[in-house]
Design a protein around this motif. Structure first.
Motif, PDB file in Angstrom:
ATOM      1  N   GLN A   1       0.954  -1.027   0.228  1.00  0.00           N
ATOM      2  CA  GLN A   1       0.036  -0.051  -0.038  1.00  0.00           C
ATOM      3  C   GLN A   1       0.662   1.206  -0.018  1.00  0.00           C
ATOM      4  OE1 GLN A   1      -3.022   0.132   2.816  1.00  0.00           O
ATOM      5  NE2 GLN A   1      -4.069   1.502   1.822  1.00  0.00           N
ATOM      6  N   ALA A   2       0.705   2.053  -1.218  1.00  0.00           N
ATOM      7  CA  ALA A   2       1.504   3.201  -1.249  1.00  0.00           C
ATOM      8  C   ALA A   2       0.870   4.306  -0.600  1.00  0.00           C
ATOM      9  CB  ALA A   2       1.903   3.583  -2.609  1.00  0.00           C
ATOM     10  N   PRO A   3       1.480   5.601  -0.113  1.00  0.00           N
ATOM     11  CA  PRO A   3       0.784   6.551   0.282  1.00  0.00           C
ATOM     12  C   PRO A   3      -0.365   7.128  -0.545  1.00  0.00           C
ATOM     13  CG  PRO A   3       3.228   6.864   0.583  1.00  0.00           C
ATOM     14  CD  PRO A   3       2.934   5.575  -0.298  1.00  0.00           C
ATOM     15  N   GLY A   4      -1.602   7.426   0.134  1.00  0.00           N
ATOM     16  CA  GLY A   4      -2.530   7.874  -0.747  1.00  0.00           C
ATOM     17  C   GLY A   4      -3.220   6.744  -1.671  1.00  0.00           C
ATOM     18  N   LYS A   5      -2.848   5.508  -1.762  1.00  0.00           N
ATOM     19  CA  LYS A   5      -3.433   4.695  -2.505  1.00  0.00           C
ATOM     20  C   LYS A   5      -4.061   3.334  -1.784  1.00  0.00           C
ATOM     21  CE  LYS A   5      -0.410   5.883  -6.340  1.00  0.00           C
ATOM     22  NZ  LYS A   5       0.613   5.269  -7.524  1.00  0.00           N
ATOM     23  N   GLY A   6      -4.734   2.637  -2.475  1.00  0.00           N
ATOM     24  CA  GLY A   6      -5.211   1.337  -2.076  1.00  0.00           C
ATOM     25  C   GLY A   6      -4.358   0.315  -1.777  1.00  0.00           C
TER      26      GLY A   6
ATOM     27  N   THR B   1       7.837   2.435  -3.885  1.00  0.00           N
ATOM     28  CA  THR B   1       7.605   2.744  -2.314  1.00  0.00           C
ATOM     29  C   THR B   1       6.617   2.618  -1.751  1.00  0.00           C
ATOM     30  OG1 THR B   1       9.301   4.196  -2.799  1.00  0.00           O
ATOM     31  CG2 THR B   1       7.941   4.606  -0.770  1.00  0.00           C
ATOM     32  N   ALA B   2       6.383   1.775  -0.755  1.00  0.00           N
ATOM     33  CA  ALA B   2       5.197   1.398  -0.042  1.00  0.00           C
ATOM     34  C   ALA B   2       5.336   0.883   1.225  1.00  0.00           C
ATOM     35  CB  ALA B   2       4.175   0.601  -1.059  1.00  0.00           C
ATOM     36  N   VAL B   3       4.177   0.379   1.804  1.00  0.00           N
ATOM     37  CA  VAL B   3       4.275  -0.627   2.986  1.00  0.00           C
ATOM     38  C   VAL B   3       3.986  -1.754   2.558  1.00  0.00           C
ATOM     39  CG1 VAL B   3       3.486  -1.204   5.327  1.00  0.00           C
ATOM     40  CG2 VAL B   3       3.808   1.094   4.932  1.00  0.00           C
ATOM     41  N   TYR B   4       4.748  -2.992   2.780  1.00  0.00           N
ATOM     42  CA  TYR B   4       4.551  -4.221   2.126  1.00  0.00           C
ATOM     43  C   TYR B   4       3.893  -5.136   3.337  1.00  0.00           C
ATOM     44  CZ  TYR B   4       6.953  -3.021  -2.095  1.00  0.00           C
ATOM     45  OH  TYR B   4       7.252  -2.450  -3.254  1.00  0.00           O
ATOM     46  N   TYR B   5       3.075  -6.184   2.955  1.00  0.00           N
ATOM     47  CA  TYR B   5       2.255  -7.130   3.976  1.00  0.00           C
ATOM     48  C   TYR B   5       2.305  -8.270   3.226  1.00  0.00           C
ATOM     49  CZ  TYR B   5       0.265  -2.401   5.601  1.00  0.00           C
ATOM     50  OH  TYR B   5       0.057  -1.236   6.117  1.00  0.00           O
TER      51      TYR B   5
END
Length: 119
Positions: free
Chosen positions: A39-44, A91-95
Motif C-alpha cells: 500500500q503506497a501513500p494515498g493509494k489502496g 515505495t510502499a508498506v509491504y504486507y
C-alpha cells in the motif's frame, strides 16, 4: 492466534534489490496460499504475488512480473519476496497475508514493513 511478521524493508536506491521475509507462527492454521501486497501513500492495497503453499505454484501482478519473485521455506514457515530492479514507484508498506482455503479471502495479515526507493 496466527502471527505473521514481515521484515527486510528499508531504504534502497532505484535499481537496487531487497528481500522481504514473512515468518508465520502461532496455532495450527489452514494455509492454502500466502501472498504479498503493498500500500503506497494515498493509494489502496495492491496485490503483488501469491504462492500456493502445497505445490509452490506462483502468480504475479503485471506491475511486478519479471522483477519480483515469491518463494517459500516450508521448514521455516516463511515466505519471501525478492525484489529486484526497484523503482521509486515501488515505495510502499509491504504486507504478507494467508489465504486459508482457495474459496476464502486473505484472513491473516502481518503488520507490514516499509520499503522506500529513492531516485
Amino acid at each position: 492466534q496466527v502471527q505473521l511478521v514481515e521484515s527486510g524493508g528499508g531504504l534502497v536506491q532505484a535499481g537496487g534489490s531487497l528481500r522481504l521475509s514473512c515468518a508465520a507462527s502461532g496455532r495450527t492454521f489452514s494455509r492454502y496460499a500466502m501472498g504479498w501486497f503493498r500500500q503506497a501513500p494515498g493509494k489502496g492495497r495492491e496485490f503483488l504475488a501469491r504462492i500456493v503453499w502445497s505445490i509452490g505454484s506462483t502468480s504475479y501482478a503485471d506491475s511486478v512480473k519479471g522483477r519480483f519473485t515469491i518463494s517459500r521455506d516450508n521448514a521455516k514457515n516463511t515466505v519471501y519476496l525478492q525484489m529486484n530492479s526497484l523503482k521509486p514507484e515501488d515505495t510502499a508498506v509491504y504486507y504478507c497475508a494467508v489465504q486459508p482455503t482457495s474459496l476464502r479471502e486473505y484472513d491473516y495479515w502481518g503488520q507490514g514493513t516499509r520499503v522506500t526507493v529513492s531516485s
